[in-house]
Design a protein around this motif. Structure first.
Motif, short mmCIF file in Angstrom:
data_model
loop_
_atom_site.label_atom_id
_atom_site.label_comp_id
_atom_site.label_asym_id
_atom_site.label_seq_id
_atom_site.Cartn_x
_atom_site.Cartn_y
_atom_site.Cartn_z
N SER A 96 0.85 -1.19 0.00
CA SER A 96 0.00 0.00 0.00
C SER A 96 0.88 1.24 0.00
O SER A 96 2.09 1.16 0.29
N GLY A 97 0.25 2.38 -0.30
CA GLY A 97 1.00 3.63 -0.35
C GLY A 97 1.66 3.94 0.98
O GLY A 97 2.84 4.27 1.05
N ALA A 98 0.88 3.82 2.06
CA ALA A 98 1.41 4.17 3.39
C ALA A 98 2.61 3.30 3.75
O ALA A 98 3.59 3.78 4.31
N PHE A 126 -0.77 14.66 1.84
CA PHE A 126 -1.35 13.42 2.35
C PHE A 126 -0.43 12.26 1.99
O PHE A 126 -0.11 12.06 0.82
N HIS A 127 0.01 11.51 3.01
CA HIS A 127 0.93 10.41 2.74
C HIS A 127 0.44 9.07 3.29
O HIS A 127 1.15 8.08 3.17
N GLU A 178 4.55 15.53 -2.38
CA GLU A 178 3.82 15.17 -3.60
C GLU A 178 4.02 16.34 -4.57
O GLU A 178 3.88 17.50 -4.17
N ASP A 211 6.59 11.51 -3.33
CA ASP A 211 5.48 10.58 -3.17
C ASP A 211 4.67 10.63 -4.46
O ASP A 211 3.90 11.56 -4.69
N VAL A 213 2.52 8.28 -5.35
CA VAL A 213 1.44 7.29 -5.18
C VAL A 213 0.27 7.63 -6.10
O VAL A 213 -0.31 6.75 -6.73
N GLN A 214 -0.05 8.91 -6.21
CA GLN A 214 -1.16 9.31 -7.10
C GLN A 214 -0.69 9.77 -8.46
O GLN A 214 -1.34 9.56 -9.47
N LYS A 240 -1.06 2.87 -5.83
CA LYS A 240 -2.27 3.08 -6.64
C LYS A 240 -2.19 2.44 -8.02
O LYS A 240 -2.38 1.24 -8.15
C1 LIG Z 1 -0.07 10.82 -2.32
C2 LIG Z 1 -0.50 9.66 -1.47
N1 LIG Z 1 0.42 9.05 -0.71
C3 LIG Z 1 0.09 8.00 0.06
C4 LIG Z 1 -1.21 7.53 0.11
C5 LIG Z 1 -1.54 6.38 1.00
O1 LIG Z 1 -1.84 5.26 0.25
P1 LIG Z 1 -2.63 4.00 0.89
O2 LIG Z 1 -4.02 4.44 1.15
O3 LIG Z 1 -2.52 2.94 -0.17
O4 LIG Z 1 -1.90 3.64 2.12
C6 LIG Z 1 -2.18 8.16 -0.66
C7 LIG Z 1 -3.59 7.69 -0.60
O5 LIG Z 1 -4.51 8.30 -1.08
C8 LIG Z 1 -1.83 9.25 -1.48
O6 LIG Z 1 -2.71 9.88 -2.23
#
Ligand SMILES: Cc1ncc(COP(=O)(O)O)c(C=O)c1O
Length: 385
Positions: A96-98, A126-127, A178, A211, A213-214, A240
């Motif tokens: 997962s992202g986190a 948001f991380h 981000e 980051d 992730v998005q 993601k």
């Molecule tokens: C930029 C960013 N980093 C990290 C995360 C966390 O990802 P996860 O929900 O898979 O842990 C998100 C989730 O929306 C995100 O948008």
């Protein structure tokens, strides 16, 4: 549907969905919805892409899981593919992202050798929801109830280099951000700001962590968003879209420093399992074979064009911002109202920060599908105006 056995952490909206295909979802009663926010940014290839379905079936019949002390072919193949598309790095897989953010935070601690441990992230960022990722997140509303959080996490003002410099101390080891803040309201980082941050990190031996992730995996019209900025991160975090709907995440660490995280210092039971890695490998192939980036840039131009004309027509639209197919409309009214009206008309969009409507369609969306969604939104704005 009653959900009394579920911990009530999510506000769920709308009907019970049973099927997805491309940019469409179907509910239990057969109602068909256009999804312009598939999987909260996860569904880069739309729902149930046939090639993703095929490899899930194929791989699940040969080998689903293997612990990380044994070898399988898909982790090395996937890591090579990721690196080929990004920069000279070594890859750690998680789910997962986190989790991938946690890996980056732990890497920063190692890099700081016990003397430096502070990580500066940004306001509004948001991380993720685990303790480290939450500590780095720049939104009080998510953090308040869980204090005390991880020491050494501070936030500078997004897009403000002067403020960032004020936050630096002798203990600072890394910067985490981000390039386009998603949950924070689709805020795009300025080019000069990112260049200045990246240079500062080089000169002062700080890790520059992005980051993605998005923003990664083609979302912004390039494979990774940092490419728009002419900088290279020391660490990049992906999730993601990386699995096209299947849970997988990773952290890339630049070759020069990667080996400080040696055996036993970090791990994930499920990270990089054969099924997830094979699916993600296929995602990269589909992106290439289907010229997804070309489509993102074409559709982005079209979408920004039509939304730009909405802005001129509807007073409640204050700003249209974003990059590629990651778009936010800042409104002077509650974005939830637009979301709810759209859902009634079988259109799925999203909102954040009360007043930002978000659109993040599948990267293979067709123009006629976009038009269908935009026509519905136009009608809603006309009614509200
Ligand atoms: C930029 C960013 N980093 C990290 C995360 C966390 O990802 P996860 O929900 O898979 O842990 C998100 C989730 O929306 C995100 O948008």
């Amino acid at each position: 549907m009653k959900e009394k056995f579920l911990l009530p952490v999510y506000r769920r909206e709308g009907p019970v969905f049973v099927k997805g295909k491309g940019s469409f979802l179907w509910d239990k009663g057969g109602g068909c919805y256009l999804d312009l926010f598939p999987g909260w940014g996860v569904g880069i290839l739309g729902h149930s892409h046939p090639r993703i379905c095929r490899v899930i079936k194929d791989q699940s019949q040969s080998l689903i899981f293997l612990p990380n002390n044994l070898r399988h072919q898909w982790q090395p193949r996937l890591s090579k593919e990721i690196v080929k598309n990004a920069f000279g790095a070594k890859v750690f897989f998680a789910n997962s992202g986190a989790e991938a953010i946690e890996a980056a935070l732990k890497f920063s601690r190692l890099y700081g050798k016990g003397r430096r441990f502070e990580v500066i992230s940004m306001s509004n960022s948001f991380h993720g929801r685990t303790f480290g990722a939450l500590s780095a997140t720049g939104q009080e509303k998510h953090k308040e109830a869980f204090k005390p959080l991880l020491p050494g996490c501070k936030q500078g003002k997004f897009n403000d280099f002067g403020d960032f410099r004020k936050k630096i101390t002798k203990k600072t080891v890394a910067v985490l951000l981000e390039l386009i803040q998603g949950e924070g309201g689709v805020n795009v980082a300025d080019k000069q700001y990112i260049k200045a941050l990246s240079n500062f990190c080089k000169v002062h031996d700080l890790l520059f962590i992005v980051d993605e992730v998005q923003t990664g995996m083609g979302r912004t019209g390039k494979m990774f968003c940092y490419e728009h900025y002419g900088v290279k991160p020391d660490i990049m975090v992906l999730s993601k879209g990386l699995g096209g709907g299947f849970p997988v995440s990773c952290m890339l660490v630049r070759n020069k420093i990667a080996d400080i995280m040696g055996p036993g210092l970090h791990a994930s039971t499920f990270g990089g399992n054969p099924l997830a890695a094979r699916v993600s490998f296929e995602v990269f192939k589909v992106i290439k074979d289907e010229n997804i980036l070309v489509n993102v840039n074409r559709m982005s131009k079209y979408l920004f064009g039509r939304l730009g004309s909405f802005k001129k027509k509807f007073e409640c639209i204050k700003e249209v911002r974003g990059m590629g197919l990651m778009i936010g409309l800042e409104l002077s009214i509650k974005a939830k109202e637009i979301f709810e009206r759209a859902l009634k008309k079988k259109l799925i969009v999203n909102y954040t920060h009360e007043n930002v409507l978000r659109i993040m369609p599948a990267l293979n969306i067709k123009r006629k599908e976009l038009d269908k969604g935009l026509d519905i939104l136009e009608e809603i704005f006309e009614r509200i105006q």
